[in-house]
Design a protein around this motif. Structure first.
Motif, PDB file in Angstrom:
ATOM      1  N   THR A  24       4.115   1.802  -8.755  1.00 34.07           N
ATOM      2  CA  THR A  24       4.921   2.083  -8.023  1.00 34.07           C
ATOM      3  C   THR A  24       5.929   0.775  -8.166  1.00 34.07           C
ATOM      4  O   THR A  24       6.841   0.450  -7.763  1.00 34.07           O
ATOM      5  N   MET A  25       5.020  -0.412  -8.486  1.00 36.06           N
ATOM      6  CA  MET A  25       5.395  -2.045  -8.309  1.00 36.06           C
ATOM      7  C   MET A  25       6.864  -1.449  -9.203  1.00 36.06           C
ATOM      8  O   MET A  25       7.737  -2.032  -8.993  1.00 36.06           O
ATOM      9  N   ALA A  49      10.931  -6.616   7.411  1.00 38.46           N
ATOM     10  CA  ALA A  49       9.909  -5.732   8.552  1.00 38.46           C
ATOM     11  C   ALA A  49       9.309  -4.508   7.582  1.00 38.46           C
ATOM     12  O   ALA A  49       7.925  -4.424   7.768  1.00 38.46           O
ATOM     13  N   ILE A  50      10.021  -3.883   7.304  1.00 39.05           N
ATOM     14  CA  ILE A  50       9.557  -2.467   6.681  1.00 39.05           C
ATOM     15  C   ILE A  50       8.345  -3.125   5.750  1.00 39.05           C
ATOM     16  O   ILE A  50       7.859  -2.248   5.584  1.00 39.05           O
ATOM     17  N   GLY A  51       8.938  -4.218   4.427  1.00 38.67           N
ATOM     18  CA  GLY A  51       7.925  -4.331   3.360  1.00 38.67           C
ATOM     19  C   GLY A  51       6.330  -4.696   4.283  1.00 38.67           C
ATOM     20  O   GLY A  51       5.253  -4.372   3.806  1.00 38.67           O
ATOM     21  N   THR A  52       6.547  -5.861   5.056  1.00 41.76           N
ATOM     22  CA  THR A  52       5.405  -6.522   5.912  1.00 41.76           C
ATOM     23  C   THR A  52       4.390  -5.201   6.511  1.00 41.76           C
ATOM     24  O   THR A  52       3.671  -5.331   6.323  1.00 41.76           O
ATOM     25  N   LEU A  81       1.786   2.267  -0.677  1.00 43.47           N
ATOM     26  CA  LEU A  81       2.466   1.395  -0.176  1.00 43.47           C
ATOM     27  C   LEU A  81       2.528   0.051  -0.626  1.00 43.47           C
ATOM     28  O   LEU A  81       3.507  -0.143  -0.350  1.00 43.47           O
ATOM     29  N   PRO A  82       1.938  -0.682  -1.163  1.00 44.31           N
ATOM     30  CA  PRO A  82       2.121  -1.744  -1.995  1.00 44.31           C
ATOM     31  C   PRO A  82       3.226  -2.184  -2.426  1.00 44.31           C
ATOM     32  O   PRO A  82       4.215  -2.757  -2.423  1.00 44.31           O
ATOM     33  N   GLY A  83       3.283  -1.329  -3.627  1.00 48.24           N
ATOM     34  CA  GLY A  83       4.661  -1.170  -4.556  1.00 48.24           C
ATOM     35  C   GLY A  83       5.653  -1.379  -3.539  1.00 48.24           C
ATOM     36  O   GLY A  83       6.509  -2.308  -3.980  1.00 48.24           O
ATOM     37  N   ALA A  84       5.860  -0.001  -2.434  1.00 47.68           N
ATOM     38  CA  ALA A  84       7.175  -0.035  -1.518  1.00 47.68           C
ATOM     39  C   ALA A  84       7.397  -1.396  -1.006  1.00 47.68           C
ATOM     40  O   ALA A  84       8.399  -1.912  -0.833  1.00 47.68           O
ATOM     41  N   MET A  86       6.183  -4.390  -1.425  1.00 46.65           N
ATOM     42  CA  MET A  86       6.244  -5.913  -2.135  1.00 46.65           C
ATOM     43  C   MET A  86       7.658  -5.405  -2.263  1.00 46.65           C
ATOM     44  O   MET A  86       8.029  -6.808  -2.183  1.00 46.65           O
ATOM     45  N   ALA A  87       8.801  -4.686  -2.681  1.00 48.70           N
ATOM     46  CA  ALA A  87       9.788  -4.644  -3.081  1.00 48.70           C
ATOM     47  C   ALA A  87      10.421  -4.889  -2.213  1.00 48.70           C
ATOM     48  O   ALA A  87      11.833  -5.750  -2.403  1.00 48.70           O
ATOM     49  N   PHE A  88       9.883  -4.455  -0.778  1.00 50.44           N
ATOM     50  CA  PHE A  88      11.412  -5.150   0.463  1.00 50.44           C
ATOM     51  C   PHE A  88      11.243  -6.055   0.995  1.00 50.44           C
ATOM     52  O   PHE A  88      11.450  -6.629   1.594  1.00 50.44           O
ATOM     53  N   CYS A  89       9.962  -6.748   0.296  1.00 51.51           N
ATOM     54  CA  CYS A  89       9.080  -7.545   0.943  1.00 51.51           C
ATOM     55  C   CYS A  89       9.660  -9.364   0.158  1.00 51.51           C
ATOM     56  O   CYS A  89      10.582 -10.338   0.388  1.00 51.51           O
ATOM     57  N   VAL A  90      10.316  -9.109  -1.316  1.00 53.82           N
ATOM     58  CA  VAL A  90      10.494  -9.465  -2.455  1.00 53.82           C
ATOM     59  C   VAL A  90      12.226 -10.083  -2.206  1.00 53.82           C
ATOM     60  O   VAL A  90      12.774 -10.762  -2.735  1.00 53.82           O
TER      61      VAL A  90
END
Length: 171
Positions: A24-25, A49-52, A81-84, A86-90
């Motif tokens: 996913t990542m 906010a969505i990513g966290t 969920l972590p892949g999505a 992390m992308a939204f957080c990075v």
């Protein structure tokens, strides 16, 4: 197929069971251009906010699982969920840190950002390991560590929500 401690998974089977996280990542990284367009459309604060929120949900979801939970319905959805998340957080911090820089400034700025993200990840892992220490039962150990991960992600959410918008240049 059941997941969890004592489920009889081989090391190779467990590795394949966790494969959705890096897949996913990687898929999200391949869509980084889309992520940048999303960031420009909705702004960094909502995107982070969505990513966290996705990372909080993933950690809390996994912290509540037990040995009797089925992999396909209990574990697999949480591993996407972590892949999505992390992308939204990075992506937003990268865009914020590198926008408007001269080409000769990009390398050092990206290096500092990468170092800070690595330190943050290391602190989160240290917090999760510390929180899980001292439990005799594997389920309690995992639950404590993942709950600590959710707490760390909640702190990141509060930081993301406290960001002030950057003034836009006048045309």
């Amino acid at each position: 197929m059941k997941a969890g401690a004592g489920a009889g998974w081989s090391p190779l089977g467990a590795a394949f069971g966790l494969l959705p996280v890096p897949v996913t990542m990687a898929a999200m990284a391949a869509m980084a251009g889309v992520g940048v367009r999303v960031e420009r459309a909705i702004g960094p604060k909502p995107m982070m906010a969505i990513g966290t929120a996705a990372l909080i949900a993933e950690n809390l979801w996994l912290s509540r699982l037990g040995p009797a939970d089925a992999y396909l319905t209990g574990v697999l959805p949480a591993l996407v969920l972590p892949g999505a998340g992390m992308a939204f957080c990075v992506i937003p911090p990268t865009v914020l840190a590198t926008s408007g820089l001269r080409p000769e400034e990009l390398g050092s700025t990206a290096s500092v950002l990468n170092a800070l993200q690595s330190v943050g990840g290391s602190l989160c892992i240290a917090l999760m390991v510390t929180a899980s220490a001292g439990y005799d039962d594997f389920s309690d150990t995992m639950s404590a560590g993942l709950t600590a991960g959710a707490a760390f992600a909640t702190a990141a959410l509060l930081i993301a929500l406290s960001l002030r918008p950057r003034p836009r240049p006048r045309s």
